[in-house]
Every structure is written in C-alpha cells, then in structure tokens.
Motif scaffolding. Structure first.
Motif, PDB file in Angstrom:
ATOM      1  N   LEU A  23      39.929  58.039  38.789  1.00 21.27           N
ATOM      2  CA  LEU A  23      40.326  56.661  38.166  1.00 21.27           C
ATOM      3  C   LEU A  23      41.089  55.964  39.005  1.00 21.27           C
ATOM      4  O   LEU A  23      41.148  54.620  39.100  1.00 21.27           O
ATOM      5  CB  LEU A  23      40.963  56.795  36.770  1.00 21.27           C
ATOM      6  CG  LEU A  23      39.918  57.376  35.678  1.00 21.27           C
ATOM      7  CD1 LEU A  23      40.718  57.506  34.386  1.00 21.27           C
ATOM      8  CD2 LEU A  23      38.947  56.345  35.316  1.00 21.27           C
ATOM      9  N   TYR A  24      42.213  56.565  39.683  1.00 22.33           N
ATOM     10  CA  TYR A  24      42.942  55.878  40.586  1.00 22.33           C
ATOM     11  C   TYR A  24      42.294  55.576  41.668  1.00 22.33           C
ATOM     12  O   TYR A  24      42.548  54.270  42.354  1.00 22.33           O
ATOM     13  CB  TYR A  24      44.240  56.844  40.886  1.00 22.33           C
ATOM     14  CG  TYR A  24      45.230  56.069  41.780  1.00 22.33           C
ATOM     15  CD1 TYR A  24      46.074  55.096  41.469  1.00 22.33           C
ATOM     16  CD2 TYR A  24      45.196  56.572  43.217  1.00 22.33           C
ATOM     17  CE1 TYR A  24      46.879  54.545  42.240  1.00 22.33           C
ATOM     18  CE2 TYR A  24      46.211  55.898  44.125  1.00 22.33           C
ATOM     19  CZ  TYR A  24      47.051  54.877  43.642  1.00 22.33           C
ATOM     20  OH  TYR A  24      47.611  54.253  44.379  1.00 22.33           O
ATOM     21  N   VAL A  27      37.850  53.277  40.869  1.00 14.67           N
ATOM     22  CA  VAL A  27      37.760  52.250  39.852  1.00 14.67           C
ATOM     23  C   VAL A  27      38.615  50.982  40.249  1.00 14.67           C
ATOM     24  O   VAL A  27      39.798  50.928  40.643  1.00 14.67           O
ATOM     25  CB  VAL A  27      38.383  52.931  38.618  1.00 14.67           C
ATOM     26  CG1 VAL A  27      38.079  51.639  37.396  1.00 14.67           C
ATOM     27  CG2 VAL A  27      37.399  53.904  37.845  1.00 14.67           C
ATOM     28  N   ASN A  28      37.785  49.901  40.432  1.00 14.30           N
ATOM     29  CA  ASN A  28      38.387  48.454  40.646  1.00 14.30           C
ATOM     30  C   ASN A  28      38.911  47.751  39.314  1.00 14.30           C
ATOM     31  O   ASN A  28      38.217  47.388  38.631  1.00 14.30           O
ATOM     32  CB  ASN A  28      37.395  47.711  41.375  1.00 14.30           C
ATOM     33  CG  ASN A  28      38.075  46.445  41.904  1.00 14.30           C
ATOM     34  OD1 ASN A  28      39.035  46.051  41.539  1.00 14.30           O
ATOM     35  ND2 ASN A  28      37.172  45.645  42.692  1.00 14.30           N
ATOM     36  N   TRP A  29      40.050  48.093  39.065  1.00 17.80           N
ATOM     37  CA  TRP A  29      40.697  47.608  37.863  1.00 17.80           C
ATOM     38  C   TRP A  29      40.765  46.449  37.641  1.00 17.80           C
ATOM     39  O   TRP A  29      40.699  45.565  36.721  1.00 17.80           O
ATOM     40  CB  TRP A  29      42.161  48.327  37.595  1.00 17.80           C
ATOM     41  CG  TRP A  29      41.955  49.794  37.497  1.00 17.80           C
ATOM     42  CD1 TRP A  29      42.347  50.705  38.432  1.00 17.80           C
ATOM     43  CD2 TRP A  29      41.628  50.567  36.337  1.00 17.80           C
ATOM     44  NE1 TRP A  29      42.034  52.010  37.915  1.00 17.80           N
ATOM     45  CE2 TRP A  29      41.726  51.952  36.723  1.00 17.80           C
ATOM     46  CE3 TRP A  29      41.228  50.153  34.954  1.00 17.80           C
ATOM     47  CZ2 TRP A  29      41.336  52.807  35.608  1.00 17.80           C
ATOM     48  CZ3 TRP A  29      40.881  51.027  34.071  1.00 17.80           C
ATOM     49  CH2 TRP A  29      40.836  52.474  34.421  1.00 17.80           C
ATOM     50  N   ALA A  30      40.890  45.579  38.670  1.00 15.09           N
ATOM     51  CA  ALA A  30      40.728  43.987  38.958  1.00 15.09           C
ATOM     52  C   ALA A  30      39.710  43.546  38.295  1.00 15.09           C
ATOM     53  O   ALA A  30      39.555  42.629  37.213  1.00 15.09           O
ATOM     54  CB  ALA A  30      40.957  43.431  39.957  1.00 15.09           C
ATOM     55  N   LEU A  32      37.486  45.234  36.064  1.00 17.30           N
ATOM     56  CA  LEU A  32      37.348  45.639  34.673  1.00 17.30           C
ATOM     57  C   LEU A  32      38.365  44.843  33.905  1.00 17.30           C
ATOM     58  O   LEU A  32      37.946  44.449  32.904  1.00 17.30           O
ATOM     59  CB  LEU A  32      37.932  46.990  34.543  1.00 17.30           C
ATOM     60  CG  LEU A  32      37.023  47.963  35.228  1.00 17.30           C
ATOM     61  CD1 LEU A  32      37.456  49.522  34.961  1.00 17.30           C
ATOM     62  CD2 LEU A  32      35.526  47.802  34.266  1.00 17.30           C
ATOM     63  N   MET A  33      39.604  44.349  34.547  1.00 10.79           N
ATOM     64  CA  MET A  33      40.224  43.498  33.527  1.00 10.79           C
ATOM     65  C   MET A  33      40.154  41.898  33.623  1.00 10.79           C
ATOM     66  O   MET A  33      40.790  41.251  33.153  1.00 10.79           O
ATOM     67  CB  MET A  33      41.874  43.848  33.870  1.00 10.79           C
ATOM     68  CG  MET A  33      42.307  45.146  33.803  1.00 10.79           C
ATOM     69  SD  MET A  33      41.978  45.862  32.201  1.00 10.79           S
ATOM     70  CE  MET A  33      43.309  44.847  31.222  1.00 10.79           C
ATOM     71  N   ASN A  34      38.877  41.583  34.605  1.00  6.72           N
ATOM     72  CA  ASN A  34      38.399  40.327  34.655  1.00  6.72           C
ATOM     73  C   ASN A  34      38.272  39.543  33.166  1.00  6.72           C
ATOM     74  O   ASN A  34      38.649  38.305  33.060  1.00  6.72           O
ATOM     75  CB  ASN A  34      37.582  40.164  35.629  1.00  6.72           C
ATOM     76  CG  ASN A  34      37.106  38.727  36.101  1.00  6.72           C
ATOM     77  OD1 ASN A  34      37.985  37.968  36.344  1.00  6.72           O
ATOM     78  ND2 ASN A  34      35.764  38.367  36.082  1.00  6.72           N
TER      79      ASN A  34
END
Length: 52
Positions: A23-24, A27-30, A32-34
């Motif tokens: 996950l670290y 995964v492109n957290w930016a 997903l959080m868009n």
C-alpha cells in the motif's frame, strides 16, 4: 498449542507487513483521494496502456 499460536501470529504479522509495504509503495494515494477534493482542485487522471 502455544507453538501454533506463535506461528499464526508470525504469519499474520508477515502478511500485514507485506500488505502495508504494498500500500505504501504501489498505491497512488493522491489519485484515490481526488474525489474528496473540492471541484476546483480536482484533477482529471487519464490512464493509458502504452502500445509497443
């Protein structure tokens, strides 16, 4: 029975560590959080498959 619990604990810890690392690193957290950003700050993310 104690050895079995220890084995299960180590197995669970190993799976949790591998999952956290995945996950670290992968995964492109930016992206997903868009959806949670205000409309004025959202970005259009377009995926593509490179053709060679």
């Amino acid at each position: 029975m104690k050895a079995m619990r220890k084995l299960l604990a180590y197995t669970f810890a190993w799976i949790a560590a591998i999952t956290a690392g995945h996950l670290y690193l992968n995964v492109n957290w930016a992206v997903l959080m868009n959806d949670r950003l205000p409309l004025s700050k959202r970005k259009l993310n377009v995926a593509y498959i490179p053709v060679t």
